[in-house]
Design a protein around this motif. Structure first.
Motif: not given
Length: 583
Positions: A448-450, A433-437, A529-531
């Protein structure tokens, strides 16, 4: 010198009349151009899997390894690493012990009792992780936990808190091991069934007692199952995120994954230090996978008779009853009581340690369902989970076809597909998750955020499961039917669409249902990855828990559990009980 010529063989009219046999086609196209397409597939999957890992790790080593240097100077980092190791190996010991005992007990039951109870130990796996942890909080919180309230009511304990404190490291280890014992149970129990009973019976006939046969015959032959289960459980324990985040923050119990989450909550995000924190976990995962292959060695030494023999063991009714009691006790603590606690809090006006059924109300359910944020999270969970499954299924099928027919591919391609397809299993979800961020926040990608970021992340983390499910389906089909189609002149693509896909329909639908269950559980990647406008149910549940709205937490957990039950029911309807063995 006279030369003697060999007379020519007379032509055979019957042979001449027989048409040439059709040339056998490969199960997958294997020409030069097609090899390039398989290389392209391997490259695409590798990019998807490595995108959240490689760039992030490079940040730890850039500028003369600034991230790694600051990691060594970070306050409290030694304690964090020590706690992570304790949690990893403690969860391994508890999980292996519990799971092995459960498998042996189930295998020792009479067939009638076994048919009823053998499915139950996997229930903790299919309860959403966030809901499962919250259920343990409702049971074992030192102030209001229902189990603690009951223990203080007995004459053996007194006071206003305790005696169990679920927020401490020993109880976090106990929770982790209890939850992961279901994984061990499936590995070991499947190994016991495949092993058969001939070797143990032979030992008993030659005078060995039950314990001697167990420790000298059965357990040594289960070495592959223990190695597979041990590596999986150790990796999952070291990468635990949900349990330490919800249980450990109150008492200051931090592990690597929770420290990375804390760094992601600060602005600007310190990617160099956070990636340096994750580096030891990645190195350890690689070492464990290599050790796993070496420890297994020649697996032919561990092959038993399996289902080729009749199970003619003389099972004791007393031992069967005791075994059933042990399995039932585990299921009660690990699955039934947490769900009951969640349900009771969901219909209570507030959470206390008292079981007062006169105050139960449905107002909490009405309030939660009326909350626009919760309704939106339910829709988002369903949309991104369904789309993620629909996208990963064809990718998994193509990779599975490549692995299944790797003898038709260029030599490195099969191994590359196998490695990259299983890599996400060895990396903690929080680290992914941190890598995706990091990757999705890059302006070059900018998603990000979608919902697209969640869908792409879900597809990536589900690749190992999609490949495993589809590969198991292809293996179960066998090659005879497919080869018969192609020997009859069908092109590989025609064989795939008219033979492989129709015969794989049940396996594909079962795998889709199980992956839907796993994605509706997903928490670590989703939290990072939350928004504000893009949240899934597990993240909303955590937000409610952090704010102390426990009845609302229980209602959301109950809704997630119901969704999971529907997915599991669908998987078992199409694939039977064996569908859960592929988790």
């Amino acid at each position: 010198m006279q030369t003697i010529e060999k007379p020519a063989t007379a032509p055979d009219p019957q042979r001449r009349a027989t048409p040439d046999a059709p040339r056998r086609r490969p199960l997958i196209p294997g020409g030069e151009g097609h090899q390039l397409l398989w290389m392209l597939l391997a490259a695409v999957v590798a990019v998807m899997v490595l995108m959240p890992l490689i760039p992030l790790q490079l940040r730890a080593w850039e500028n003369d390894a600034d991230g790694m240097r600051r990691l060594t100077e970070m306050e409290g980092v030694v304690e964090v690493l020590r706690t992570t190791v304790f949690l990893g190996f403690g969860g391994l010991v508890v999980g292996l012990l519990m799971g092995t005992i459960l498998a042996l007990c189930t295998y020792s039951m009479t067939p009638r009792l076994r048919s009823v109870l053998e499915f139950l130990p996997v229930l903790p796996m299919i309860i959403p992780a966030v809901a499962h942890v919250v259920g343990f909080v409702f049971l074992f919180s030192p102030e209001n936990g229902y189990v603690n309230s009951f223990l203080r009511w007995t004459p053996f304990f007194d006071g206003t808190t305790g005696p169990i404190n679920v927020y401490t490291l020993p109880w976090i280890i106990f929770y982790t091991g209890t939850h992961l014992a279901a994984f061990v149970y499936m590995f070991v129990y499947t190994g016991l069934r495949n092993l058969g009973s001939d070797y143990t019976l032979a030992a008993r006939v030659n005078g060995a007692g039950g314990l001697r046969a167990l420790f000298t015959i059965t357990l040594p032959l289960l070495r592959p199952s223990f190695i597979y289960a041990g590596v999986v459980v150790l990796l999952l324990s070291l990468g635990q995120f949900t349990g330490p985040l919800i249980l450990g923050r109150r008492e200051g119990v931090d592990v690597v994954t929770t420290e990375m989450y804390e760094l992601s909550a600060e602005y600007p995000v310190d990617y160099g230090l956070a990636s340096a924190l994750g580096t030891p976990l990645i190195i350890l995962a690689i070492v464990l996978v290599v050790l796993q292959r070496r420890m297994l060695g020649n697996q032919n030494r561990f092959v038993g008779q399996g289902t080729a023999t009749v199970d003619n063991r003389m099972l004791s009714p007393l031992v069967s009853a005791l075994s059933g009691f042990v399995v039932s006790a585990y299921v009660l603590v690990a699955a039934v009581l947490p769900i009951l606690a969640i349900a009771f809090v969901a219909f209570s006006p507030f959470w206390s340690g008292n079981l007062d059924f006169s105050v139960l109300t449905g107002q909490n359910v009405s309030d939660v369902l009326a909350d626009e944020k919760v309704r939106q999270s339910i829709v988002t969970t369903l949309v991104v989970s369904v789309l993620g499954v629909l996208l990963v299924l064809p990718v998994g099928m193509l990779v599975a076809l490549g692995i299944y027919n790797k003898d038709r591919l260029w030599r490195p391609l099969g191994s590359v597909l196998d490695i990259v397809a299983n890599l996400p299993l060895t990396v903690p979800a929080a680290l992914l998750g941190f890598g995706f961020l990091f990757a999705f926040s890059n302006p070059a990608i900018g998603i990000y955020g979608t919902k697209a970021s969640l869908i792409l992340a879900y597809v990536t983390i589900m690749i190992p499961y999609a490949v495993r499910y589809q590969l198991a389906t292809l293996v179960s089909l066998g090659r005879q039917t497919l080869e018969a189609s192609q020997v009859s002149g069908a092109h590989p693509l025609r064989t795939f669409f008219q033979i492989t896909l129709p015969l794989s329909r049940t396996g594909i639908v079962t795998s889709a249902a199980m992956m839907f269950v796993l994605l509706t559980h997903e928490f670590g990647v989703s939290l990072l990855l939350r928004a504000p406008d893009v949240n899934v149910m597990s993240v909303v549940l955590y937000d409610q828990y952090a704010s102390g709205s426990y009845p609302r937490v229980a209602v959301i957990a109950l809704i997630m559990t119901v969704m999971t039950a529907v997915g599991v029911a669908a998987a078992m309807f199409f694939g039977g009980r064996k569908a859960l063995e592929k988790l």
